[in-house]
Design an enzyme around this catalytic site. Structure first.
Site, PDB file in Angstrom:
ATOM      1  N   ARG A  19      -4.300  10.646   4.455  1.00 13.00           N
ATOM      2  CA  ARG A  19      -3.202  11.591   4.573  1.00 13.00           C
ATOM      3  C   ARG A  19      -2.260  11.559   3.364  1.00 13.00           C
ATOM      4  O   ARG A  19      -1.711  12.594   2.953  1.00 13.00           O
ATOM      5  CB  ARG A  19      -2.428  11.247   5.850  1.00 13.00           C
ATOM      6  N   ARG A  70       0.867  14.662  13.224  1.00  8.62           N
ATOM      7  CA  ARG A  70       1.298  14.476  11.837  1.00  8.62           C
ATOM      8  C   ARG A  70       1.305  15.776  11.025  1.00  8.62           C
ATOM      9  O   ARG A  70       0.480  15.963  10.123  1.00  8.62           O
ATOM     10  CB  ARG A  70       0.450  13.394  11.162  1.00  8.62           C
ATOM     11  N   LYS A  82       0.833  -1.209   0.000  1.00  6.92           N
ATOM     12  CA  LYS A  82       0.000   0.000   0.000  1.00  6.92           C
ATOM     13  C   LYS A  82       0.869   1.261   0.000  1.00  6.92           C
ATOM     14  O   LYS A  82       0.628   2.194  -0.761  1.00  6.92           O
ATOM     15  CB  LYS A  82      -0.897   0.011   1.247  1.00  6.92           C
ATOM     16  N   ASN A  83       1.894   1.267   0.851  1.00  2.00           N
ATOM     17  CA  ASN A  83       2.692   2.487   0.996  1.00  2.00           C
ATOM     18  C   ASN A  83       3.599   2.761  -0.195  1.00  2.00           C
ATOM     19  O   ASN A  83       4.135   3.856  -0.326  1.00  2.00           O
ATOM     20  CB  ASN A  83       3.519   2.441   2.292  1.00  2.00           C
ATOM     21  N   ARG A 120      -8.460  -0.542   4.548  1.00  3.83           N
ATOM     22  CA  ARG A 120      -7.549   0.459   3.965  1.00  3.83           C
ATOM     23  C   ARG A 120      -6.229  -0.186   3.567  1.00  3.83           C
ATOM     24  O   ARG A 120      -5.563   0.302   2.652  1.00  3.83           O
ATOM     25  CB  ARG A 120      -7.264   1.567   4.985  1.00  3.83           C
ATOM     26  N   ASP A 123       5.025   0.707  11.841  1.00  5.42           N
ATOM     27  CA  ASP A 123       3.833   0.042  11.311  1.00  5.42           C
ATOM     28  C   ASP A 123       3.731  -1.422  11.747  1.00  5.42           C
ATOM     29  O   ASP A 123       2.740  -2.095  11.426  1.00  5.42           O
ATOM     30  CB  ASP A 123       3.819   0.121   9.773  1.00  5.42           C
ATOM     31  N   ILE A 145       8.270   7.281  16.660  1.00  6.92           N
ATOM     32  CA  ILE A 145       7.884   7.991  15.423  1.00  6.92           C
ATOM     33  C   ILE A 145       6.607   8.808  15.618  1.00  6.92           C
ATOM     34  O   ILE A 145       6.551   9.973  15.249  1.00  6.92           O
ATOM     35  CB  ILE A 145       7.678   7.003  14.244  1.00  6.92           C
TER      36      ILE A 145
HETATM   37  C1  UD1 Z   1       4.469   6.886   6.156  1.00  3.22           C
HETATM   38  C2  UD1 Z   1       3.611   5.647   6.009  1.00  3.22           C
HETATM   39  C3  UD1 Z   1       3.085   5.213   7.361  1.00  3.22           C
HETATM   40  C4  UD1 Z   1       4.227   5.027   8.340  1.00  3.22           C
HETATM   41  C5  UD1 Z   1       5.130   6.253   8.373  1.00  3.22           C
HETATM   42  C6  UD1 Z   1       6.382   6.055   9.206  1.00  3.22           C
HETATM   43  C7  UD1 Z   1       2.692   5.926   3.792  1.00  3.22           C
HETATM   44  C8  UD1 Z   1       1.483   6.167   2.952  1.00  3.22           C
HETATM   45  N1  UD1 Z   1       2.506   5.961   5.113  1.00  3.22           N
HETATM   46  O1  UD1 Z   1       3.642   7.915   6.659  1.00  3.22           O
HETATM   47  O2  UD1 Z   1       2.389   3.973   7.187  1.00  3.22           O
HETATM   48  O3  UD1 Z   1       3.710   4.803   9.635  1.00  3.22           O
HETATM   49  O4  UD1 Z   1       5.546   6.610   7.043  1.00  3.22           O
HETATM   50  O5  UD1 Z   1       7.098   4.952   8.760  1.00  3.22           O
HETATM   51  O6  UD1 Z   1       3.771   5.660   3.294  1.00  3.22           O
HETATM   52  N2  UD1 Z   1       6.647  14.727  10.216  1.00  3.22           N
HETATM   53  C9  UD1 Z   1       6.816  16.068  10.487  1.00  3.22           C
HETATM   54  N3  UD1 Z   1       6.566  16.960   9.482  1.00  3.22           N
HETATM   55  C10 UD1 Z   1       6.169  16.573   8.239  1.00  3.22           C
HETATM   56  C11 UD1 Z   1       6.012  15.195   7.967  1.00  3.22           C
HETATM   57  C12 UD1 Z   1       6.266  14.294   8.972  1.00  3.22           C
HETATM   58  O7  UD1 Z   1       7.178  16.444  11.598  1.00  3.22           O
HETATM   59  O8  UD1 Z   1       5.964  17.445   7.380  1.00  3.22           O
HETATM   60  C13 UD1 Z   1       6.911  13.731  11.288  1.00  3.22           C
HETATM   61  C14 UD1 Z   1       5.675  12.914  11.630  1.00  3.22           C
HETATM   62  O9  UD1 Z   1       4.842  13.584  12.531  1.00  3.22           O
HETATM   63  C15 UD1 Z   1       6.308  11.677  12.226  1.00  3.22           C
HETATM   64  C16 UD1 Z   1       7.601  11.517  11.417  1.00  3.22           C
HETATM   65  O10 UD1 Z   1       7.825  12.786  10.804  1.00  3.22           O
HETATM   66  O11 UD1 Z   1       6.649  11.894  13.581  1.00  3.22           O
HETATM   67  C17 UD1 Z   1       7.546  10.465  10.340  1.00  3.22           C
HETATM   68  O12 UD1 Z   1       6.391  10.662   9.540  1.00  3.22           O
HETATM   69  P1  UD1 Z   1       6.396  10.330   7.972  1.00  3.22           P
HETATM   70  O13 UD1 Z   1       7.576   9.453   7.677  1.00  3.22           O
HETATM   71  O14 UD1 Z   1       6.257  11.585   7.222  1.00  3.22           O
HETATM   72  O15 UD1 Z   1       5.081   9.491   7.824  1.00  3.22           O
HETATM   73  P2  UD1 Z   1       4.124   9.434   6.576  1.00  3.22           P
HETATM   74  O16 UD1 Z   1       4.884   9.658   5.322  1.00  3.22           O
HETATM   75  O17 UD1 Z   1       2.923  10.259   6.845  1.00  3.22           O
END
Ligand code: UD1
Length: 420
Positions: A91, A120, A22-23, A401, A309, A331
């Site tokens: 998201r 997030r 999915k990711n 999902r 995850d 995380i």
């Molecule tokens: C992706 C995965 C999700 C997984 C996560 C971490 C997808 C669709 N989803 O989510 O399943 O749990 O990676 O492995 O691939 N952060 C910020 N600012 C930002 C963006 C992120 O501070 O602009 C922080 C988040 O709050 C979190 C950390 O960075 O603490 C990691 O998040 P991120 O790797 O961005 O997760 P996603 O890409 O949303």
């Protein structure tokens, strides 16, 4: 509202083919915005999230077909707004930001929703676009990004490792003029899968799979065919399911080299894991449950660390281990929503800040529980298969999902699940 009834005390034994990830699929679908030509994605998992992302592409004006695990995307975008009613459901919709602003010079994307596992933020996505010369404003709950003269290659340094922000940065930089370097990039296999697809579309990318990705911008990308990588999180979920139900399982298409952190921990837990290739060259993982499950501490971390995850699923396993395990979530700050539900099934878990202290019990008992997010919901399914009695899981739309045809696939391996 649909519920899942799970009859416990069944071992997960047999063979399961792991779906496309999915990711990986979600950013790959967004890459369809980067060319007018046809992008064909095979091994596409049929999930509510991939269908929703396809709907978002249709909203942008693309022609999308999805049949029998093959999704084709073609045509030019005619609409640059990603509206709240679509984005708030998932998201990952923010991944249209990079492709749209790079290719069309404008994007208006609603601030996203998705799993309620923490605040997030999206600051890293915005900073990445700004580093490539986009003008970004936040207004009326939307991110508005413009680059009327096109993006310009630049240095992007992430303060925190972010999977989504790295993907947005990579896609945007592919069509920016000049060289871009992404420092502190996420290294997940899903990022490499996206980069491989973009390279097949004509992009010039190197360093993916490491923390520094270098991109030489090109003026246009073309169509390609790409196979979505196998879902390491789904594979890891089923591995844990076999381990905690006394099962013996083969996971076809699964890659152990994408699960080394889980492998290191599970070997200490006592689980037997081996990988190989079938006669046709397809990878597989064989899992054999231990006679006794040892308690082992884990801490989540960006790849190649232990995946957040898989934290909920691992907690279900530790609920039936010998001894006490400390599970640290680094995380997301609100990713222990499965704890009260596991406790309802008899688990002994206390939370101290970002650490869950899990003292294993001889067994769990079936109970009515509620799925609170995608990975929490599969942890409840696994716990229910290991428990005595029947568990009724409500709000299972979360499961749909991320897990395609879950009941059908688990049933072939001895699980007793009924959707009602
Ligand atoms: C992706 C995965 C999700 C997984 C996560 C971490 C997808 C669709 N989803 O989510 O399943 O749990 O990676 O492995 O691939 N952060 C910020 N600012 C930002 C963006 C992120 O501070 O602009 C922080 C988040 O709050 C979190 C950390 O960075 O603490 C990691 O998040 P991120 O790797 O961005 O997760 P996603 O890409 O949303």
């Amino acid at each position: 509202m649909e519920q899942l009834q799970v009859q416990g005390a069944q071992s997960l034994t047999g063979a399961i083919t792991v779906s496309g990830a999915k990711n990986a699929a979600l950013p790959l679908i967004c890459a369809g915005l980067m060319t007018d030509e046809t992008l064909t994605l095979t091994n596409m998992p049929d999930l509510s999230d991939t269908r929703l992302m396809a709907d978002l592409m249709v909203n942008h004006g693309l022609a999308v077909q999805f049949d029998d695990q093959v999704m084709t995307l073609g045509g030019a975008a005619t609409e640059f707004d990603a509206p709240y009613d679509l984005v708030s459901k998932m998201r990952a919709s923010i991944l249209v930001l990079g492709p749209l602003v790079a290719r069309y010079g404008e994007a208006r994307v609603s601030l996203p929703g998705g799993c309620a596992i923490g605040s997030r933020p999206v600051d890293l996505h915005i900073k990445a676009m700004q580093s490539l010369g986009a003008i970004v404003e936040l207004a009326d709950g939307y991110i508005q990004a413009r680059a009327p003269e096109g993006l310009t290659g630049g240095d992007i340094s992430f303060a925190t490792v972010s999977v989504g922000a790295t993907e947005n940065a990579v896609m945007a930089a592919c069509l920016a003029a000049g060289t871009s370097t992404i420092h502190n990039a996420a290294q997940e296999p899903e990022i490499s899968d996206l980069c491989e697809c973009l390279i097949a579309m004509g992009a010039q990318i190197s360093g993916h799979g490491t923390s520094t990705i270098i991109i030489e911008g090109v003026t246009a990308l073309h169509g390609a065919t790409h196979e979505v990588v196998a879902d390491r999180i789904e594979a890891g979920s089923f591995i844990i399911g076999a381990a905690m139900t006394g099962g013996t399982l083969r996971l076809r298409k699964a890659r152990l080299d994408h699960l080394t952190a889980l492998q290191e921990v599970l070997v200490k837990v006592g689980v037997t894991l081996e990988s190989g290739e079938s006669e046709t060259g397809e990878p597989f993982i064989n899992v054999k449950a231990p006679a006794a499950i040892k308690a082992v501490d884990v801490e989540t971390a960006p790849y190649p660390g232990f995946p957040t995850d898989l934290q909920a699923q691992y907690m279900a396993l530790m609920s039936v281990a010998d001894g006490t395990a400390r599970i640290s979530e680094t995380i997301f700050e609100n990713r222990f929503m499965h704890v009260p539900e596991l406790v309802r099934m008899g688990a002994d878990i206390t939370i101290e800040g970002g650490v869950a202290i899990v003292t294993g019990k001889a067994s769990l008992q079936g109970a009515p529980v509620r799925a609170t997010d995608l990975r929490a919901s599969i942890s409840l399914v696994l716990a229910a298969m290991a428990a005595s009695g029947t568990t009724t899981i409500s709000e299972i739309y979360h499961l749909d999902r991320g897990y395609a045809q879950l009941e059908a696939r688990l049933k072939t391996c001895g699980a007793h699940l009924v959707r009602c």
